[in-house]
Design an enzyme around this catalytic site. Sequence first.
Site, PDB file in Angstrom:
ATOM      1  CD  GLU A   1      -9.375   5.755  -4.286  1.00  0.00           C
ATOM      2  OE1 GLU A   1     -10.335   6.077  -3.561  1.00  0.00           O
ATOM      3  OE2 GLU A   1      -8.365   5.173  -3.858  1.00  0.00           O
TER       4      GLU A   1
ATOM      5  CG  PHE B   1     -10.477   0.596   4.480  1.00  0.00           C
ATOM      6  CD1 PHE B   1     -10.327  -0.095   3.297  1.00  0.00           C
ATOM      7  CD2 PHE B   1     -10.093   1.925   4.518  1.00  0.00           C
ATOM      8  CE1 PHE B   1      -9.808   0.510   2.172  1.00  0.00           C
ATOM      9  CE2 PHE B   1      -9.566   2.541   3.406  1.00  0.00           C
ATOM     10  CZ  PHE B   1      -9.413   1.844   2.221  1.00  0.00           C
TER      11      PHE B   1
ATOM     12  CB  THR C   1     -11.239   1.326  -1.953  1.00  0.00           C
ATOM     13  OG1 THR C   1     -10.442   1.569  -0.793  1.00  0.00           O
ATOM     14  CG2 THR C   1     -11.702   2.645  -2.538  1.00  0.00           C
TER      15      THR C   1
ATOM     16  CG  ASP D   1      -2.118   0.859   1.104  1.00  0.00           C
ATOM     17  OD1 ASP D   1      -2.433   1.249  -0.032  1.00  0.00           O
ATOM     18  OD2 ASP D   1      -2.754   1.153   2.128  1.00  0.00           O
TER      19      ASP D   1
ATOM     20  CE  LYS E   1      -7.879   1.747  -3.775  1.00  0.00           C
ATOM     21  NZ  LYS E   1      -6.851   2.103  -2.767  1.00  0.00           N
TER      22      LYS E   1
END
Length: 318
Positions: free
Chosen positions: A95, A178, A156, A16, A132
């Site tokens: 994203e 998450f 996400t 990440d 994303k």
Amino acid sequence: MNQLEQLKNYTKVVVDSGDINNIEKYKPHDATTNPSLILKVIKMPEYQYLLKDAINYAHKKGGNKTQKIINATDKIIVSIGIEILNKIPGFISSEVDSRLSFNTEESILKAHKIIEMYEQEYGIPRSKILIKLASTWECIKAAQFLEKDNIKCNLTLLFSFAQARACAESNVFLISPFVGRIYDWYKSKYPEIIYNSSNDPGVKSVKKIYEYYKKYSYNTIIMGASFRNVDQILELSGCDRLTISPELLGFLQCNTKKIFCKLKKPNKKYQHPKHRLSESEFRWLHNQDAMAVEKLSEGIRQFSLDQDILEKIVLKNF
């Protein structure tokens, strides 16, 4: 073997980060980026050339000032993705602008633009890219549409079981629940509770999703994300994928204690449930989870703020 090497025997490890140095150091299978990580990278001196290239690109594309800024920031996202793809065998997640999280059509258009930049500017096939999107109803529907064009998506900011179920029922390629942000919310609301690997609410959330997906043979990949400590990671060993920060990858790399596969597929599987969530059912079930409502909204706001800051940096350097 160190714990990172052991973990790779059970789970595909994803880094990440947008920093190429971290990619080379930890040798992940895939990598994920988001507006916060992109902003962090573009502020680093060694990546200023990407900012200059993006501004030159925007000027060549033309248009008014707003269009140029958007084109420049999109170029930055794709350029960082290209740098990372040169170092990994798998996917890069790029994203879509979080400010489009409640607009299905605009999310689809932005996803196509990003894919076309990878393909036309760099010759990178869409099979290497994950788009994303926030796990809103609008973006889940966008992902369902994009899959028809062979554009794979990473949904996400996923916090509720309703989000996970809707993604699976829409044949989304991959979800990112998450873990750490769920843990943060419960730790803040209930500070008197001592959380460990057995009662961690973020870990329990991913386990519930994993068991449901595997029981009903959904193909959507589960990639645990947003970890706060190594124990959370090790408790999810065996998950399809785990995306981990460089700091925690470093801890894993420095420890040789034996780890075990914690998540295993059930022996007996069933057909997908016939009943699929309608939009109203999704919104009601998601709304019943106060944590998920708060953290999804917070995440979208934070990513949008980081996008705004990135655009101001671009404007300042025009």
